[in-house]
Enzyme design. Structure first.
Site, PDB file in Angstrom:
ATOM      1  N   GLY A  25      -6.482   5.262  11.616  1.00  0.00           N
ATOM      2  CA  GLY A  25      -5.204   5.800  12.079  1.00  0.00           C
ATOM      3  C   GLY A  25      -5.028   5.754  13.583  1.00  0.00           C
ATOM      4  O   GLY A  25      -4.016   6.231  14.090  1.00  0.00           O
ATOM      5  N   ASP A  27      -4.058   4.548  17.248  1.00  0.00           N
ATOM      6  CA  ASP A  27      -3.092   3.640  17.847  1.00  0.00           C
ATOM      7  C   ASP A  27      -3.003   3.934  19.336  1.00  0.00           C
ATOM      8  O   ASP A  27      -3.752   4.762  19.857  1.00  0.00           O
ATOM      9  CB  ASP A  27      -1.720   3.752  17.149  1.00  0.00           C
ATOM     10  N   TYR A  35      -5.974  13.144  10.223  1.00  0.00           N
ATOM     11  CA  TYR A  35      -4.837  13.160   9.298  1.00  0.00           C
ATOM     12  C   TYR A  35      -4.820  14.476   8.508  1.00  0.00           C
ATOM     13  O   TYR A  35      -5.823  14.869   7.909  1.00  0.00           O
ATOM     14  CB  TYR A  35      -4.928  11.971   8.346  1.00  0.00           C
ATOM     15  N   LYS A 203       0.115  -5.555   9.566  1.00  0.00           N
ATOM     16  CA  LYS A 203       0.569  -4.956  10.822  1.00  0.00           C
ATOM     17  C   LYS A 203      -0.602  -4.708  11.760  1.00  0.00           C
ATOM     18  O   LYS A 203      -1.661  -4.254  11.328  1.00  0.00           O
ATOM     19  CB  LYS A 203       1.302  -3.638  10.550  1.00  0.00           C
ATOM     20  N   LYS A 205      -1.793  -2.901  15.440  1.00  0.00           N
ATOM     21  CA  LYS A 205      -1.476  -1.916  16.483  1.00  0.00           C
ATOM     22  C   LYS A 205      -1.671  -2.549  17.857  1.00  0.00           C
ATOM     23  O   LYS A 205      -2.708  -3.188  18.109  1.00  0.00           O
ATOM     24  CB  LYS A 205      -2.394  -0.699  16.344  1.00  0.00           C
ATOM     25  N   ASP A 233       2.992  -3.046  16.366  1.00  0.00           N
ATOM     26  CA  ASP A 233       3.384  -1.630  16.437  1.00  0.00           C
ATOM     27  C   ASP A 233       2.790  -0.996  17.696  1.00  0.00           C
ATOM     28  O   ASP A 233       1.575  -0.910  17.834  1.00  0.00           O
ATOM     29  CB  ASP A 233       2.863  -0.916  15.182  1.00  0.00           C
ATOM     30  N   ASN A 235       3.691   2.153  18.892  1.00  0.00           N
ATOM     31  CA  ASN A 235       3.660   3.626  18.832  1.00  0.00           C
ATOM     32  C   ASN A 235       4.181   4.301  20.102  1.00  0.00           C
ATOM     33  O   ASN A 235       3.562   5.229  20.612  1.00  0.00           O
ATOM     34  CB  ASN A 235       2.251   4.108  18.504  1.00  0.00           C
ATOM     35  N   GLU A 259       7.405  -2.564  16.433  1.00  0.00           N
ATOM     36  CA  GLU A 259       7.689  -1.211  15.951  1.00  0.00           C
ATOM     37  C   GLU A 259       7.469  -0.200  17.071  1.00  0.00           C
ATOM     38  O   GLU A 259       6.508  -0.300  17.830  1.00  0.00           O
ATOM     39  CB  GLU A 259       6.750  -0.930  14.777  1.00  0.00           C
ATOM     40  N   GLU A 288       9.668   6.419  12.254  1.00  0.00           N
ATOM     41  CA  GLU A 288       8.700   7.395  11.752  1.00  0.00           C
ATOM     42  C   GLU A 288       8.725   8.684  12.558  1.00  0.00           C
ATOM     43  O   GLU A 288       8.327   9.739  12.062  1.00  0.00           O
ATOM     44  CB  GLU A 288       7.291   6.811  11.697  1.00  0.00           C
ATOM     45  N   HIS A 338       8.186   4.092   6.550  1.00  0.00           N
ATOM     46  CA  HIS A 338       6.880   4.451   7.089  1.00  0.00           C
ATOM     47  C   HIS A 338       6.059   5.103   5.980  1.00  0.00           C
ATOM     48  O   HIS A 338       6.581   5.897   5.204  1.00  0.00           O
ATOM     49  CB  HIS A 338       7.057   5.461   8.234  1.00  0.00           C
TER      50      HIS A 338
END
Lengths: 428, 428
Positions: A25, A27, A35, A203, A205, A233, A235, A259, A288, A338
């Site tokens: 997870g 980024d 999470y 995808k 990051k 992406d 972020n 993204e 998101e 998302h």
């Protein structure tokens, strides 16, 4: 549904998974997420239960839990029939209370809490009804969006049907191969494995370091070949001009979209970026962290995005997601939700099937995010077949977690966290 | 400042005033507010204290308190010198923590909590230094706004000086005469009294019922005469087209501005409304629920407002307010701060003096809101002379409340609330 069903209790738990230990997870902006969810259980006098959640990244979950507790006064003591009988009014009650709306309105912590509570109501409703609820448009609060979409248009406009697709599932893409904290070696192994499981959309990051990004994008493009799809992406890492410059340097790897290039609040910034990248064939995707229908309305009005990324737990539950799905249809922009996190894949498959079956009836430029983590904690975990989401069959919104998971990962008293604290292997 | 000053403790209280009992503060969307604060006290090892707060409307204050507690880990144990030595970095630490930013970012509950904490830091800094802090531009996080204002522009652009105005004070307008819950009789009496105290600018709450609004605006215009200034405020009641139609019906009363015609998130909507009302000579004002500099940036870029209403407790403290004040100057839009509530008048007078002395050097179309309530709970209450704010003289950010007030109004354990609950005279 048989007789009135009074909601007599609402319980909420702070449940966290120590994902930062392995950089899952990670980024450019969220380098060490754990999470987590604020997990809601509502219970009726007849013994029915509904489950809801909103996704978080660890610290701060307790603030969302506190907000859920503040909202529980609106739910407990009310019947399910009262709520769904005028769901639009109930939605507005939660989001527009004369005292509570000041700490939003309809954004941040309080909107995340609204999503968790209403997700539980939808789950309860679907379980009690034993089928997909009807009268969906009457659940939408059109306040502040009638200049883009009226109730009449929502009822009369885009609807169509195409049920046979349920057989093949809904196309997905994977984000599991290229988190920013993964080594090149991990990245290669994960791409190889994903390709062997029929994945065709990947995808990556980006956003922390340009030379890193060039190397990683080149590597992934080499691994997946020229015909598969690559997305990138950032972020929210960049300012507007920085985004344009940075992404131009990555154009040679032919990403379908960039993204979250900048602040999720910057509608006009996204419009500038969209316009600048269009000649390179790169679209802009965001959503998101787009906090409500008013923001999505403007992103659509300003042609600021080419892919709408709804989130089942940031927007105000199904109610507000319906509004965004219908607006996206009117503006001819595809919805590519998302997902990932905790439970987002489980929930969002319901929304994307609704989009396909009842609204857009198209798969063009559409796919739903998939991340291969934490599904084992759910009673109706997501099923992927041939890189497609298989439609769920159990009644409800697939929001129920395994009791043992909730107990073991509860923060800070669950045994997983107690052990981590004892060994000092993880910050708390 | 002499030697390092370590912050050793942060305390936060939920303090609520039962203002809804008398309809003070009532408007079209917030009909029964109990004006409240999350009140923060930070303490150093040397015995210095700094006071901070953010304003709320009653319910939900406990959620902001919970968020302040979550942020306290960033503050406690750090020295004041570390913080202000690179205040921009500290600001970003609070607003962009890799786990916490998910529940914002930079909006809603978590931004209100950031404001409360940083207001206390600014107060502590000013007390320890014994003077206005320097190096202000270095406190601003320019992330996401460099396409509208760069650091170089902020340093080199609009600054000027005009110290003599301190003698006369800063012009104010009053909102105390025409809350939506007041009777016509109250309204007349309050206007008469305000006129006798030299007030020349009056705001009327509108938006609940058009015929009511016509009657109340006519009454106030008759009371104050054609040469005084009237503003109207709908507190986000309308959709975009509705706002245009409704305000057109009130144009005959010559309001200077319509405040918060629609959702605070609707930048493009405000632009549409601004354009439609310009021929009627009515401007659009907004900002008290505008959650960060990125939103203000876009409101300015889109010519969506003619009056910038910064808020000392919704934006991320002085740091983010400086960014907005500087952007407003660059876009030639006057800053007319939101005030009232609890403590907002006390805090914002510092910001508006900064705007006048160091940035805009103009009073054209500029005035600061004033509401005549709850000042008695502050150690350095606001002083109004000839309908102008008198510059404060005590060191600090005027954020310190009287200890007895904090104790008596603490929710729910303070004696005021205990008594109200016992007599059932007030919902809790």
């Amino acid at each position: 549904m048989a007789g009135a069903t009074t909601i007599v209790q609402l319980r909420v738990s702070d449940v966290r998974f120590p994902t930062s230990l392995e950089q899952h997870g990670s980024d450019a902006m969220h380098t060490e997420p754990d999470y987590s969810v604020a997990y809601v259980v509502i219970e009726t006098d007849g013994g029915h239960e509904g489950y809801g959640l909103t996704f978080t990244l660890g610290k701060g979950t307790e603030v969302v839990v506190c907000a859920v507790e503040a909202l529980s006064a609106f739910v407990v003591g009310r019947t399910l029939q009262e709520i769904v009988g005028d769901f639009r009014a109930f939605y507005r009650l939660l989001t527009s209370d004369g005292q509570m709306r000041w700490i939003g309105p309809e954004k941040g912590v309080i909107q995340l809490a609204t999503a968790a509570v209403l997700n539980a109501v939808w789950d309860l409703w679907a379980r009690v009804e034993g089928k997909e609820p009807r009268k969906l448009v009457s659940c939408i609060d059109f306040r502040y969006i009638t200049d883009a979409l009226t109730e009449e248009e929502a009822l009369g406009g885009c609807f169509s049907s195409h049920e046979e697709m349920l057989r093949d599932g809904y196309p997905a893409y994977t984000t599991s191969c290229a988190w920013i904290g993964y080594s090149d070696q991990q990245l290669k192994e994960l791409c190889t494995k994903a390709l062997s499981h029929d994945w065709t959309r990947f995808k990556v990051k980006v956003g922390a370091d340009l030379q890193d990004d060039v190397r990683r994008c080149r590597l992934v493009r080499q691994m997946i070949g020229p015909d598969n799809t690559l997305m990138i992406d950032a972020n929210q890492r960049w300012d507007v001009q920085e985004a344009i410059t940075w992404v131009s340097h990555l154009a040679e790897f032919k990403p379908l979209w960039i993204e979250e290039p900048t602040s999720p609040d910057d509608i006009l910034g996204h419009a500038v970026i969209s316009k600048a990248l269009a000649p390179l064939g790169i679209g802009v995707a965001t959503g998101e962290q787009c906090h409500n229908r008013v923001m999505f309305k403007q992103l659509l009005q300003a042609s600021a995005l080419q892919f709408v990324q709804i989130d089942s737990c940031r927007l105000g539950s199904v109610n507000e997601n319906l509004a965004v799905i219908l607006m996206a249809c009117k503006f001819h922009v595809p919805v590519c939700p998302h997902a990932g996190g905790v439970g987002l894949c489980e929930l969002v498959r319901h929304l994307i099937l609704f989009d396909y079956i009842s609204v857009s009836a198209s798969l063009q430029n559409r796919m739903c995010e998939y991340v291969d983590h934490l599904h084992e904690h759910f009673k109706s975990p997501v099923v992927i077949r041939n890189a497609c989401y298989v439609p769920p069959k159990d009644p409800g919104y697939s929001t129920e977690m395994r009791e043992e998971s909730v107990r073991r990962y509860q923060y800070p008293q669950g045994e997983v966290w107690q052990t981590l604290q004892a060994t000092r292997g993880h910050r708390t």
